[in-house]
Design an enzyme around this catalytic site. Structure first.
Site, PDB file in Angstrom:
ATOM      1  CE  LYS A  98     -55.978  65.136  44.339  1.00 32.77           C
ATOM      2  NZ  LYS A  98     -57.088  64.219  44.518  1.00 32.77           N
ATOM      3  CG  ASP A  99     -58.442  74.228  46.118  1.00 37.84           C
ATOM      4  OD1 ASP A  99     -58.928  75.040  45.316  1.00 37.84           O
ATOM      5  OD2 ASP A  99     -58.341  74.457  47.331  1.00 37.84           O
TER       6      ASP A  99
END
Length: 455
Positions: A98-99
């Protein structure tokens, strides 16, 4: 179709916008909470503060933890969770990354861990990670269970009035419906915006110029870096490895790993790259593969060839009930009509190649584009078989040429509390795995500078 004005995007191979609607402008990520990512499993389960789990029964030997993180990458967050649990990182499984510049929620599974130890962490005061919920399931999490991610994004500092903002958003949504989606570019996170060079390092690796790969990683200065990082890189380029290591910010872990190795073993550039984590090394080569894909996709757009409907020589993949691609079938004059029907029914999609050592060229106009891009880059697909580092070799594959955001909606439009006199827009949509929210946002916002816009 509009050309992008941003040099960084051109460096990433994203030369054009598909949509013609004027952009709304604005900025993203003014706060980490302005960019929320929630993981979705193929059964519809959503990792969020109060998880939505379809058909859930609290049974099984595997704990599923909703791990929230803020401003750090997935690997750092999972390693931190393992550390506070007092277990090895290897005990924890995740479905995807995830970012880091966001607030994200994802499922983490583990086996053989006392549930009470995890529950004790639900009051954790760590401002980087937090536990949202604990579930039990009879199986561990794995990448094949991941459907995609739901995004809730605040776009701030919009200079339009509300009427014009609504008109442009509606125009944008109408164009998505008209085209059947947006170009499936690899997004900005793949390459970096402060240092947009992961693919450049990958290029030097496949060309076997390991010295240049290391110099690009460590020495090359980019304008938006911190002054301390710039000074450290300048020392490295002058050959003063010890001073460079002392100055290099601790947050730049990969540069520090490489410098530490070179301090002990000067000029051992292959060894320095080998010291990096496998995921990082592979990302360099994957990023270059992604850049080639973006260049091919941009050129197809510029040539006016449809991203939705295939020409003879193109390839089409069937879509399974789970949304996975099945095979890659060459389009001919005989089967084209059949596949056009399947595409309209959502059962197939046009795909473009991810170049690797197993790559087979497309035919027709698409084949011409692929050959042109490879010639410009001065490479051929056999270079992706890396004898010096076999673990970095890439066979290749296919990727959809186009994608449609799912359930896209305007959540709210209001005055921007961060920028008086401006508006903010809250947007929510879902993307299948492997797709980038910033690719949606760039088409809507059309920023003249993705760095200044917060990408």
């Amino acid at each position: 179709m509009r050309p992008t004005k941003d040099l960084i995007e051109r460096v990433m191979g994203m030369d054009v916008f598909l949509t013609d609607t004027l952009g709304i402008g604005g900025t993203i990520r003014d706060r980490l909470e302005d960019f929320i990512v929630e993981e979705i499993q193929i059964d519809g389960s959503i990792a969020c503060k109060v998880p939505i789990v379809e058909g859930y029964k609290d049974i099984g030997d595997y704990l599923w933890i909703v791990l929230g993180k803020r401003g750090i990458d997935t690997e750092t967050a999972v390693s931190r969770l393992a550390r506070v649990l007092g277990i090895s990182r290897d005990y924890l499984q995740v479905a995807g990354l995830k970012d880091s510049r966001a607030v994200t929620y994802q499922f983490v599974s583990c086996h053989g861990i006392d549930e009470s130890r995890v529950k004790a962490l639900m009051s954790l005061t760590d401002n980087k990670i937090f536990i949202g919920a604990i579930l039990r399931r009879p199986f561990p999490i794995r990448p094949g269970l991941l459907f995609g991610n739901r995004f809730t994004i605040v776009i701030r500092n919009i200079k339009l009035d509300e009427e014009e903002l609504i008109a442009r958003v509606k125009g944008f949504l109408n164009e998505i419906r008209e085209y059947g989606g947006l170009p499936a570019f690899y997004g900005h996170q793949r390459f970096g915006t402060i240092r947009p060079n992961t693919h450049i390092i990958g290029y030097y690796i496949i060309k076997r110029n390991f010295r240049k790969a290391v110099e690009e990683l460590v020495n090359t200065v980019y304008p938006n870096e911190s002054d301390m990082a710039k000074e450290a890189r300048e020392r490295a380029s002058e050959g003063d490895i010890k001073a460079a290591l002392e100055l290099m910010p601790k947050s730049l872990k990969h540069e520090r790993i490489v410098l530490s190795h070179l301090l002990r073993r000067p000029n051992d550039f292959i060894g320095a790259i080998r010291r990096l984590p496998l995921t990082t090394k592979r990302l360099f080569v994957q990023s270059y593969q992604s850049y080639i894909f973006n260049r091919i996709l941009s050129l197809r757009l510029l040539r006016g060839i449809s991203l939705r409907y295939p020409e003879e020589g193109d390839r089409v993949s069937l879509i399974s009930r789970r949304g996975e691609l099945r095979g890659a079938i060459v389009i001919t004059s005989v089967n084209r009509k059949t596949f056009l029907k399947l595409i309209n029914e959502g059962r197939a999609t046009l795909v473009l190649p991810l170049i690797g050592y197993g790559y087979t060229p497309s035919g027709g106009l698409q084949g011409d584009i692929e050959r042109e891009v490879l010639e410009i880059e001065g490479i051929d697909n056999t270079l992706f078989k890396i004898q010096e580092m076999p673990e970095l070799s890439l066979k290749g594959g296919v990727r959809p040429s186009i994608f449609a955001p799912l359930d896209i909606q305007i959540v709210a439009i209001s005055e921007d509390d961060f920028h008086p006199g401006r508006l903010k827009l809250v947007l929510r949509f879902t993307l299948k795995k492997g797709l980038y929210a910033t690719v949606v946002l760039r088409e809507l916002m059309k920023p003249s500078s993705v760095f200044k816009a917060g990408f």
